[in-house]
Design a protein around this motif. Structure first.
Motif, PDB file in Angstrom:
ATOM      1  N   GLN A  19       0.587  -1.331  -0.047  1.00  0.00           N
ATOM      2  CA  GLN A  19       0.313   0.224  -0.065  1.00  0.00           C
ATOM      3  C   GLN A  19       1.061   1.013  -0.083  1.00  0.00           C
TER       4      GLN A  19
ATOM      5  N   ASN B  13       0.789   3.475  -3.019  1.00  0.00           N
ATOM      6  CA  ASN B  13       0.738   5.575  -2.955  1.00  0.00           C
ATOM      7  C   ASN B  13       1.999   6.238  -3.312  1.00  0.00           C
TER       8      ASN B  13
ATOM      9  N   THR C 272       1.920   5.898  -7.566  1.00  0.00           N
ATOM     10  CA  THR C 272       0.762   7.231  -8.154  1.00  0.00           C
ATOM     11  C   THR C 272       0.824   8.912  -8.010  1.00  0.00           C
TER      12      THR C 272
END
Length: 167
Positions: free
Chosen positions: A52, A56, A59
């Protein structure tokens, strides 16, 4: 009409981005993983959190990559993987990867990093069996590909050389 520009080489990309000391980066990443192991206690939860975190990061990194690399649209997923391996890894980690182990459909592959800066100075104890130490890299690629609408599948990338020394 805007003039056509040629993509930059991996070395030119690496030279164009701000960098931090490699040892500081490696040790900081190790401290983050260690803190996650302490806080979450379950290795599988740490793997999910690393993925995760990488997602992040990915992106956001894709914008910088596209702005500085001058790459055009890739023709297919294999070309995309090759661009990530030769330009993306060079730009942000200073290393290139080899893309191997393609499945028959051309949707799954492995990135092999011969010189992975994340695993310098790392020794994993026996209690860390199953830890995917470099799972952050899979998340980065997944996040970046989702931002350019190339991936809407579960994680698909295996980092073959992200095994830290077990000791």
């Amino acid at each position: 009409m805007a003039p056509l520009t040629t993509p930059k080489s991996g070395d030119a990309l690496f030279a164009s981005v701000e960098r931090v000391n490699a040892e500081l980066f490696t040790l900081t990443y190790g401290a983050i993983v260690r803190q996650l192991l302490t806080d979450l206690e379950e290795v599988e939860e740490v793997n999910k959190q690393l993925d995760q975190m990488g997602y992040n990061i990915g992106t956001r990194l894709v914008d910088e990559f596209l702005a500085k690399s001058n790459v055009s649209n890739c023709v297919d997923f294999k070309e995309t993987a090759d661009t990530i391996a030769k330009l993306g890894f060079k730009m942000f980690l200073g290393v290139t990867a080899t893309v191997t182990n393609w499945d028959a459909e051309g949707t799954t592959c492995s990135f092999v990093l011969e010189d992975n800066p994340l695993v310098d100075f790392v020794e994993l104890p026996d209690t860390c069996q199953g830890l995917q130490y470099c799972n952050v890299l899979s998340g980065v690629i997944r996040g970046a590909l989702e931002m350019v609408r190339l991936l809407s599948l579960p994680p698909f990338i295996i980092f073959s050389s992200c095994q830290a020394v077990e000791g």
